[in-house]
Design a protein around this motif. Structure first.
Motif, PDB file in Angstrom:
ATOM      1  N   ALA A  34      44.055  50.761  31.352  1.00 34.77           N
ATOM      2  CA  ALA A  34      43.041  50.255  32.287  1.00 34.77           C
ATOM      3  C   ALA A  34      42.901  48.742  32.166  1.00 34.77           C
ATOM      4  N   ARG A  37      45.950  47.063  33.727  1.00 32.70           N
ATOM      5  CA  ARG A  37      45.891  47.166  35.189  1.00 32.70           C
ATOM      6  C   ARG A  37      44.863  46.195  35.754  1.00 32.70           C
ATOM      7  N   THR A  38      43.768  46.007  35.009  1.00 30.19           N
ATOM      8  CA  THR A  38      42.716  45.086  35.457  1.00 30.19           C
ATOM      9  C   THR A  38      43.252  43.665  35.580  1.00 30.19           C
ATOM     10  N   VAL A  41      45.196  43.653  38.962  1.00 29.57           N
ATOM     11  CA  VAL A  41      44.324  43.810  40.141  1.00 29.57           C
ATOM     12  C   VAL A  41      43.482  42.551  40.348  1.00 29.57           C
ATOM     13  N   GLN A  45      43.281  39.926  43.538  1.00 27.52           N
ATOM     14  CA  GLN A  45      41.950  39.658  44.090  1.00 27.52           C
ATOM     15  C   GLN A  45      41.715  38.147  44.158  1.00 27.52           C
ATOM     16  N   ASP A  48      43.375  36.677  47.176  1.00 28.80           N
ATOM     17  CA  ASP A  48      42.554  37.002  48.348  1.00 28.80           C
ATOM     18  C   ASP A  48      41.349  36.063  48.443  1.00 28.80           C
ATOM     19  N   ALA A  57      47.252  41.053  49.174  1.00 25.94           N
ATOM     20  CA  ALA A  57      48.277  41.971  48.680  1.00 25.94           C
ATOM     21  C   ALA A  57      48.045  43.346  49.296  1.00 25.94           C
ATOM     22  N   TRP A  59      49.470  47.336  49.007  1.00 23.38           N
ATOM     23  CA  TRP A  59      50.236  48.152  48.059  1.00 23.38           C
ATOM     24  C   TRP A  59      50.615  49.505  48.613  1.00 23.38           C
ATOM     25  N   LEU A 165      38.345  36.707  36.022  1.00 22.10           N
ATOM     26  CA  LEU A 165      38.437  37.590  34.851  1.00 22.10           C
ATOM     27  C   LEU A 165      37.234  37.404  33.941  1.00 22.10           C
TER      28      LEU A 165
ATOM     29  N   SER B 166      44.114  48.495  52.041  1.00 18.44           N
ATOM     30  CA  SER B 166      45.076  48.102  51.005  1.00 18.44           C
ATOM     31  C   SER B 166      44.404  47.767  49.676  1.00 18.44           C
ATOM     32  N   PRO B 168      42.978  48.534  46.062  1.00 22.50           N
ATOM     33  CA  PRO B 168      43.195  49.608  45.087  1.00 22.50           C
ATOM     34  C   PRO B 168      41.896  50.279  44.642  1.00 22.50           C
ATOM     35  N   THR B 204      45.824  52.927  46.897  1.00 20.91           N
ATOM     36  CA  THR B 204      45.061  52.244  47.936  1.00 20.91           C
ATOM     37  C   THR B 204      44.447  53.311  48.849  1.00 20.91           C
ATOM     38  N   GLN B 207      47.100  54.859  50.922  1.00 22.38           N
ATOM     39  CA  GLN B 207      47.843  55.924  50.244  1.00 22.38           C
ATOM     40  C   GLN B 207      47.020  57.210  50.204  1.00 22.38           C
ATOM     41  N   PRO B 258      38.288  45.836  44.706  1.00 24.40           N
ATOM     42  CA  PRO B 258      38.942  46.923  43.964  1.00 24.40           C
ATOM     43  C   PRO B 258      37.919  47.736  43.169  1.00 24.40           C
ATOM     44  N   ILE B 260      38.448  50.032  40.263  1.00 26.58           N
ATOM     45  CA  ILE B 260      39.280  50.666  39.238  1.00 26.58           C
ATOM     46  C   ILE B 260      38.562  50.574  37.895  1.00 26.58           C
ATOM     47  N   ALA B 261      38.908  51.513  37.014  1.00 29.37           N
ATOM     48  CA  ALA B 261      38.309  51.505  35.670  1.00 29.37           C
ATOM     49  C   ALA B 261      38.852  50.303  34.906  1.00 29.37           C
ATOM     50  N   ARG B 262      37.956  49.557  34.268  1.00 33.60           N
ATOM     51  CA  ARG B 262      38.385  48.398  33.471  1.00 33.60           C
ATOM     52  C   ARG B 262      38.564  48.777  32.010  1.00 33.60           C
ATOM     53  N   GLU B 263      38.045  49.923  31.633  1.00 33.43           N
ATOM     54  CA  GLU B 263      38.181  50.363  30.242  1.00 33.43           C
ATOM     55  C   GLU B 263      38.221  51.895  30.205  1.00 33.43           C
ATOM     56  N   GLU B 264      38.645  52.435  29.080  1.00 27.12           N
ATOM     57  CA  GLU B 264      38.877  53.887  28.984  1.00 27.12           C
ATOM     58  C   GLU B 264      38.108  54.517  27.840  1.00 27.12           C
TER      59      GLU B 264
END
Lengths: 171, 286
Positions: A34, A37-38, A41, A45, A48, A57, A59, A165, B166, B168, B204, B207, B258, B260-264
């Motif tokens: 994660a 991936r951050t 992403v 961003q 953009d 972008a 995808w 970030l 588009s 994510p 996305t 998708q 976006p 999305i999870a930044r941590e798990e």
């Protein structure tokens, strides 16, 4: 955010290498899939945001395209290659083509790695063959668009990326 | 353990209640109900009516309430969260579990996401430890976001979509998010903590549309246009999907960023085999 550095050089292969980095006190992302991936992403961003949506972008399962105003494909990328081992957290995309690439090759990597008692955040473009740069043996002015527009643009996006970030970590 | 669930009649609440069967369960609804599996009480978090009585003797409170669809949803959510936080503190509640929204905060966050964040802060304002789980789109029957996508896929052979398709996102199956919610119940390691919850796949919205369409045996043509405002998009969705524009608009405004999870960390706290997207969608379509 300290230690901002930006550098660029032409490699023996003829490819370009561009690198920007900053130092931060604490890790910005977790050492996990994660977190890696951050990094990716957030970079797209930043593109953009910096262009106010002019370049975005897009995808699919096979990779991404950087599009100008939803139309012209400036660059195409492979899917993210995520890594999180030994303190290094990174997201790498292979450059596969597009209007701004002379041909497929090279990559862009977004990374976080320990640097002494701090963490280095970096954007590294390696082995990239920019269409707008001067070719070997050509007069320097033929590369003006790359030197005066694309290269500074890339560095400015990197700076915005680092800011995003850090802001998202503090949120 | 006495557990009270606000929002027990919603999509998430209905799926969560059976998972809390080992506890003494109080399910809160704004209208009178009598269904098996829980003691049903009538209360309204927004007005405060009945909230104190619903929380009597509660150890853990689930807060699954939102006012999406109301014109002043941010204000209503703020008031409702403060009311429940205050009454929970008075009742000696040990933990509030809250399901918020996934996505980075910041000045460009959508009003919906900002409101979700603020709701979490208000819930914590009276001193009861809050456990926040953050989720993007929940893949389940009745989920507003999922039903929006489904409505598009079922009704339009050709879609003219804004550029948010588009962006994510990391959707999560209803079964998975409710298991996480149930898993943090009275789990002291989770008191005062916030966790990102995401499904096993990042994709996305485009998708997602294509994969749901494939499950339905359809193949819509998707034409992406750079200029289509959230307002116009919501009016258009109101026309072609069963989702009301007042619900769709705050959701659409959030799709530019976006999710999305930044941590798990939740995966270490509660190891769970996550449901693949296609399987979650199949269950929602059944």
């Amino acid at each position: 955010m300290t230690g901002w550095e930006t550098s660029e050089r032409v490699l023996e292969s003829g490819g370009f290498e561009s690198r920007q980095r900053v130092l931060v006190a604490e890790p910005v992302v977790e050492a996990s899939e994660a977190g890696a991936r951050t990094l990716g992403v957030t970079y797209w961003q930043a593109v953009d945001r910096f262009t106010r949506g002019g370049i975005r972008a897009s995808w699919t399962g096979g990779g991404g395209k950087l599009k100008l105003l939803g139309g012209a494909t400036l660059l195409t990328f492979g899917p993210p290659e995520l890594s999180f081992e030994g303190g290094l957290v990174s997201c790498r995309h292979a450059i596969q083509g597009g209007l701004l690439a002379l041909r497929a090759g090279g990559s862009v990597s977004l990374a976080q790695r320990p640097e002494g008692d701090q963490q280095e955040l970096s954007v590294t473009v390696e082995e990239y063959l920019p269409r707008l740069a001067a070719r070997a043996g050509a007069p320097p002015w033929t590369g003006m668009l790359y030197a005066k527009v694309q290269s500074p643009f890339h560095a400015a996006v990197s700076r915005r990326y680092f800011e995003l970030l850090l802001r998202s970590r503090n949120a | 353990m006495n557990v009270t669930v606000f929002g027990a009649t919603g999509v998430v609440g209905r799926a969560l209640v059976p998972l809390l069967g080992k506890h003494e369960l109080t399910a809160v609804s704004r209208t009178a109900r009598d269904e098996p599996g829980a003691r049903w009480v009538v209360a309204d978090a927004a007005s405060g009516d009945g909230v104190g009585a619903a929380l009597e003797g509660a150890d853990v409170v689930y807060y699954l309430v939102h006012s999406l669809g109301a014109g002043d949803f941010e204000e209503q959510d703020r008031i409702a969260a403060e009311t429940v936080a205050r009454e929970a503190a008075s009742a000696g509640v040990r933990q509030i579990v809250y399901l918020g929204g996934l996505g980075a905060d910041g000045p460009d966050a959508s009003p919906h996401l900002r409101s979700r964040r603020e709701t979490g802060q208000r819930l914590a304002s009276a001193g009861v430890p809050v456990t926040t789980l953050r989720a993007a789109m929940i893949i389940g029957k009745g989920s507003a976001a999922f039903e929006t996508i489904l409505g598009l896929v079922k009704r339009l052979p050709v879609m003219v979509t804004p550029s948010w398709v588009s962006t994510p996102t990391q959707p999560i199956a209803l079964d998975d998010v409710t298991q996480y919610l149930a898993g943090v119940c009275a789990n002291e390691a989770a008191y005062g903590e916030g966790y990102d919850t995401g499904g096993p796949e990042v994709m996305t919205y485009r998708q997602m549309i294509e994969r749901i369409a494939a499950l339905l045996g359809r193949k819509p043509a998707i034409v992406e246009v750079p200029i289509l405002t959230p307002y116009l998009s919501s009016l258009w969705l109101n026309l072609v999907t069963p989702v009301n524009a007042s619900v769709a608009r705050p959701l659409i405004e959030g799709l530019r960023n976006p999710t999305i999870a930044r941590e798990e960390r939740i995966r270490k706290l509660l190891p769970l085999e996550l449901t693949p997207f296609d399987e979650a969608a199949r269950r929602a379509l059944a």
